[in-house]
Design a protein around this motif. Structure first.
Motif, mmCIF file in Angstrom:
data_model
loop_
_atom_site.group_PDB
_atom_site.id
_atom_site.type_symbol
_atom_site.label_atom_id
_atom_site.label_comp_id
_atom_site.label_asym_id
_atom_site.label_seq_id
_atom_site.Cartn_x
_atom_site.Cartn_y
_atom_site.Cartn_z
ATOM 1 N N HIS A 1 13.780 20.230 -9.937
ATOM 2 C CA HIS A 1 13.649 19.787 -8.545
ATOM 3 C C HIS A 1 12.580 18.712 -8.428
ATOM 4 C CE1 HIS A 1 12.825 20.922 -4.073
ATOM 5 N NE2 HIS A 1 13.394 19.758 -4.204
ATOM 6 N N LEU A 2 11.456 18.918 -9.085
ATOM 7 C CA LEU A 2 10.388 17.924 -9.036
ATOM 8 C C LEU A 2 10.819 16.619 -9.715
ATOM 9 C CD1 LEU A 2 7.151 20.014 -9.730
ATOM 10 C CD2 LEU A 2 8.001 19.135 -7.554
ATOM 11 N N MET A 3 11.559 16.724 -10.817
ATOM 12 C CA MET A 3 12.025 15.510 -11.485
ATOM 13 C C MET A 3 13.050 14.772 -10.624
ATOM 14 S SD MET A 3 10.203 15.336 -14.109
ATOM 15 C CE MET A 3 10.988 13.915 -14.863
ATOM 16 N N THR A 4 13.865 15.547 -9.891
ATOM 17 C CA THR A 4 14.788 14.914 -8.940
ATOM 18 C C THR A 4 14.001 14.175 -7.865
ATOM 19 O OG1 THR A 4 16.452 16.623 -9.297
ATOM 20 C CG2 THR A 4 16.632 15.353 -7.266
ATOM 21 N N ASP A 5 12.891 14.765 -7.454
ATOM 22 C CA ASP A 5 12.027 14.130 -6.475
ATOM 23 C C ASP A 5 11.481 12.807 -7.012
ATOM 24 O OD1 ASP A 5 10.699 14.281 -3.888
ATOM 25 O OD2 ASP A 5 8.838 14.529 -5.019
ATOM 26 N N VAL A 6 11.214 12.760 -8.304
ATOM 27 C CA VAL A 6 10.730 11.522 -8.917
ATOM 28 C C VAL A 6 11.782 10.428 -8.815
ATOM 29 C CG1 VAL A 6 10.040 10.453 -11.097
ATOM 30 C CG2 VAL A 6 9.152 12.700 -10.478
ATOM 31 N N VAL B 1 0.834 -1.197 0.000
ATOM 32 C CA VAL B 1 0.000 0.000 0.000
ATOM 33 C C VAL B 1 0.875 1.255 0.000
ATOM 34 C CG1 VAL B 1 -1.759 1.310 1.235
ATOM 35 C CG2 VAL B 1 -1.877 -1.187 1.166
ATOM 36 N N GLY B 2 1.907 1.254 0.838
ATOM 37 C CA GLY B 2 2.783 2.416 0.936
ATOM 38 C C GLY B 2 3.476 2.727 -0.379
ATOM 39 N N LEU B 3 3.970 1.678 -1.051
ATOM 40 C CA LEU B 3 4.655 1.892 -2.321
ATOM 41 C C LEU B 3 3.692 2.367 -3.402
ATOM 42 C CD1 LEU B 3 7.183 -1.075 -2.514
ATOM 43 C CD2 LEU B 3 7.556 1.258 -1.749
ATOM 44 N N ALA B 4 2.486 1.840 -3.411
ATOM 45 C CA ALA B 4 1.496 2.253 -4.401
ATOM 46 C C ALA B 4 1.195 3.744 -4.261
ATOM 47 C CB ALA B 4 0.216 1.431 -4.247
ATOM 48 N N ILE B 5 1.047 4.190 -3.028
ATOM 49 C CA ILE B 5 0.780 5.612 -2.784
ATOM 50 C C ILE B 5 1.956 6.461 -3.237
ATOM 51 C CG2 ILE B 5 0.394 7.339 -0.987
ATOM 52 C CD1 ILE B 5 -1.098 5.193 0.597
ATOM 53 N N SER B 6 3.173 6.000 -2.943
ATOM 54 C CA SER B 6 4.367 6.744 -3.332
ATOM 55 C C SER B 6 4.494 6.837 -4.848
ATOM 56 C CB SER B 6 5.614 6.069 -2.743
ATOM 57 O OG SER B 6 6.789 6.786 -3.073
ATOM 58 N N VAL B 7 4.137 5.769 -5.543
ATOM 59 C CA VAL B 7 4.209 5.775 -7.005
ATOM 60 C C VAL B 7 3.224 6.790 -7.591
ATOM 61 C CG1 VAL B 7 3.733 4.425 -9.078
ATOM 62 C CG2 VAL B 7 5.094 3.438 -7.238
ATOM 63 N N VAL B 8 2.016 6.843 -7.021
ATOM 64 C CA VAL B 8 1.025 7.818 -7.492
ATOM 65 C C VAL B 8 1.553 9.241 -7.302
ATOM 66 C CG1 VAL B 8 -1.267 8.791 -7.067
ATOM 67 C CG2 VAL B 8 -0.954 6.311 -7.100
ATOM 68 N N SER C 1 12.153 9.305 -5.273
ATOM 69 C CA SER C 1 11.077 8.380 -4.895
ATOM 70 C C SER C 1 11.340 6.995 -5.460
ATOM 71 C CB SER C 1 9.729 8.906 -5.405
ATOM 72 O OG SER C 1 9.425 10.156 -4.823
ATOM 73 N N ALA C 2 11.872 6.951 -6.679
ATOM 74 C CA ALA C 2 12.197 5.657 -7.280
ATOM 75 C C ALA C 2 13.240 4.923 -6.440
ATOM 76 C CB ALA C 2 12.696 5.855 -8.702
#
Length: 336
Positions: free
Chosen positions: A164-169, A127-134, A172-173
């Motif tokens: 910055h947002l793409m770095t955040d992506v 569940v946690g990973l699914a939320i993070s992916v979204v 998250s990965a």
């Protein structure tokens, strides 16, 4: 001496002012959504990696607010105290964003070290990973839009926020990989190790943004390619009587400024020189949006017209153009 009013139909030489704040509102909305999603993911899993990811989203929100303020100020027109406009305000938001990233990185690294020394199990991984992916998908889409808009409008603020947002992506990965690795191997310390690496990556992002904003505040020149393109426009007007030197450029937010010295025969009338300068400025304005060119007219016979600045971008003289064309013609007609 009288102050003549501009003639009817005279083009406005001031660079166009664009209000790009709508993109900042998009960034703020994305930050609020991802903060909610990522903190929920952290609460149900207990992953310090997801916590670090959520902390960076808080930085994204602060940065987005700074971007909004900077873009609103940058959109203000020139006034009696700011004759060249307010576009440099964009660099301040990039600097603030970089410093906020440093602060978040310190918190993330500290938390990662503490969790490495005192590892804890991760729960509800799926569940946690699914939320993070979204949340990452939201950041990825908005980041791509901001980078695209930043390049289109030459806005360092939008480009920096998008990167910055793409770095955040990518961050998250990495976190997702860490959580999956813990779930598969049972080695709980993999989670804080990934979080530590995330912190280092965030530090690098912060440093890059601070460096870019500093370069802008120091009046960095246009890129080599842009300077060459500008020189190419000027070269159209080079003749035995006309040539250019002392071409200097600088970037101010999404506006660009250039100045060049135009050398003509001293016997020319003021009207002749003025007509030439008008043609040059019109040609440059057609090729370069948001660029203001200032021309300084000089008599070519005056020794004082040369050796003005230690740094400038060269514009070929008539003799150099003729020599180059002659060399090219000789090479093209040579034996095969």
């Amino acid at each position: 001496m009288t102050n003549a009013e501009p003639a009817a139909g005279t083009p406005d030489r001031a660079p166009a002012v664009r209000d790009l704040s709508r993109y900042a509102y998009l960034s703020i909305a994305a930050a609020l959504v991802t903060i909610t999603l990522k903190f929920f993911a952290w609460r149900i899993t207990g992953s310090v990696g997801l916590l670090s990811d959520a902390a960076e989203s808080v930085v994204n929100l602060v940065a987005a607010v700074a971007v909004l303020i900077a873009l609103r100020v940058a959109a203000m027109p020139a006034d009696k105290n700011h004759h060249f406009g307010h576009t440099k305000a964009e660099y301040f938001s990039a600097a603030i964003e970089g410093m906020m990233i440093f602060a978040a990185a310190v918190v993330i690294v500290y938390t990662a070290v503490e969790r490495f020394l005192n590892p804890q199990p991760i729960e509800n991984v799926g569940v946690g990973l699914a939320i993070s992916v979204v949340a990452s998908v939201v950041n990825g889409v908005v980041g791509w839009l901001l980078i695209r808009a930043g390049r289109r409008y030459r806005s360092l603020t939008l480009t920096a926020d998008g990167k910055h947002l793409m770095t955040d992506v990518w961050t998250s990965a990495g976190v997702v990989v860490g959580v999956i690795a813990v779930a598969l191997t049972g080695i709980e310390r993999l989670d804080p190790v990934i979080a530590f690496l995330v912190g280092l990556n965030i530090i690098w992002t912060g440093w890059s943004l601070v460096r870019e904003s500093s370069e802008g505040l120091m009046d960095i020149a246009l890129s080599k390619e842009e300077n060459a393109a500008l020189a190419a426009v000027l070269t159209r007007f080079v003749s035995p009587d006309v040539h250019f030197h002392a071409l200097r450029t600088r970037v101010s937010g999404h506006h660009r400024f250039a100045e060049v010295h135009v050398l003509v025969p001293g016997a020319w009338t003021v009207q002749q020189g003025h007509d030439l300068v008008e043609e040059v400025e019109d040609a440059v304005r057609e090729e370069f949006a948001d660029l203001t060119l200032t021309c300084h007219l000089e008599p070519a016979e005056d020794p004082r017209a040369y050796g003005d600045y230690p740094a400038e971008f060269p514009v070929p003289t008539h003799d150099q153009i003729v020599a180059t064309r002659g060399a090219e013609g000789a090479s093209s007609t040579g034996p095969s």
